[in-house]
Design an enzyme around this catalytic site. Structure first.
Site: not given
Length: 251
Positions: A157, A190
């Protein structure tokens, strides 16, 4: 402000939930014709239904960003339905297992590279071509705070999000003189289903505490920055990487 994207066509990938849905909804509220694209067609249709409830204009499109032909068809769908393409947000992405680099599963490594990096390249390839035919446009690639810092046990990632910054800068330089602006956004943690679905309250609290503001960000806060970068107000901004991170990287 409410109609600053009037008569412009926008594509948002990963628009079925979270950040992508928030961006698609805001673009439509500000007058854009929106293609809400997602690998999950039902999720894309849910976002379109939300947009329709506010009298916005949107179409759902199923896309698998690891398949260049599918991405090409997504762009063609936007052009066929709305007459051109001026705005795009390459937001689709996935996480991966938590594992050290030496033990990272090869299948997961390749899958994350395919979705998070190759998928954005395919988006740029076909979106830019369509924008040049429309007289120009603006693109935002969704990176992460992990495009500038590391995170243990997430080599794939982190690698893709760093790579997106280089891809963004290179493409921006190539097409700046042809009225296509390309920037990247780097959200911190988030509050989205992708992040929180497998976390308990304690884990979420620990993530929130990593941000000097003391909380997770919201999809709408990421959307606000993204839509600014797509707007005429950002006409002199291209090839750059903008954080929305609650002070995370200031530490």
């Amino acid at each position: 402000m409410m109609n600053d994207f009037k008569d412009k066509t926008a594509i948002v990938t990963g628009a079925g939930s979270g950040i992508g849905a928030a961006i698609a909804i805001e673009l439509a509220a500000r007058g854009a014709h929106v293609v809400a694209a997602d690998v999950d067609m039902a999720a894309a249709e849910t976002t379109v239904t939300k947009i329709a409830s506010t009298l916005g204009n949107a179409r759902a499109c199923q896309v698998d960003v690891v398949d260049p032909r599918s991405v090409e068809q997504m762009v063609a769908f936007a052009v066929e339905n709305f007459g051109g393409l001026q705005l795009a947000v390459n937001n689709a992405g996935i996480g991966g297992p938590s594992e050290t680099t030496a033990n990272y599963p090869l299948d997961d490594w390749h899958r994350i590279i395919e979705v998070n990096l190759n998928g954005v390249f395919y988006g740029l390839k076909y979106e830019i071509a369509a924008m040049l035919k429309s007289g120009g446009g603006a693109i935002v690639n969704m990176s992460s705070i992990l495009g500038s810092v590391g995170w243990q046990n997430a080599c794939a990632y982190v690698s893709t999000k760093h790579a997106l910054i280089g891809l963004t800068k290179t493409a921006a330089m190539e097409y700046a003189a042809q009225n296509v602006r390309i920037n990247a956004v780097g959200p911190a943690f988030i509050d989205t289903p992708l992040l929180t679905k497998n976390l308990d309250a304690d884990a979420i609290g620990q993530l929130a505490a990593l941000h000097p503001v003391g909380r997770l960000g919201t999809p709408e806060e990421v959307s606000a920055l993204t839509c600014f970068l797509l707007s005429a107000e950002a006409s002199f901004i291209t090839g750059s990487y903008h954080l929305v991170d609650g002070g995370y990287t200031a530490k």
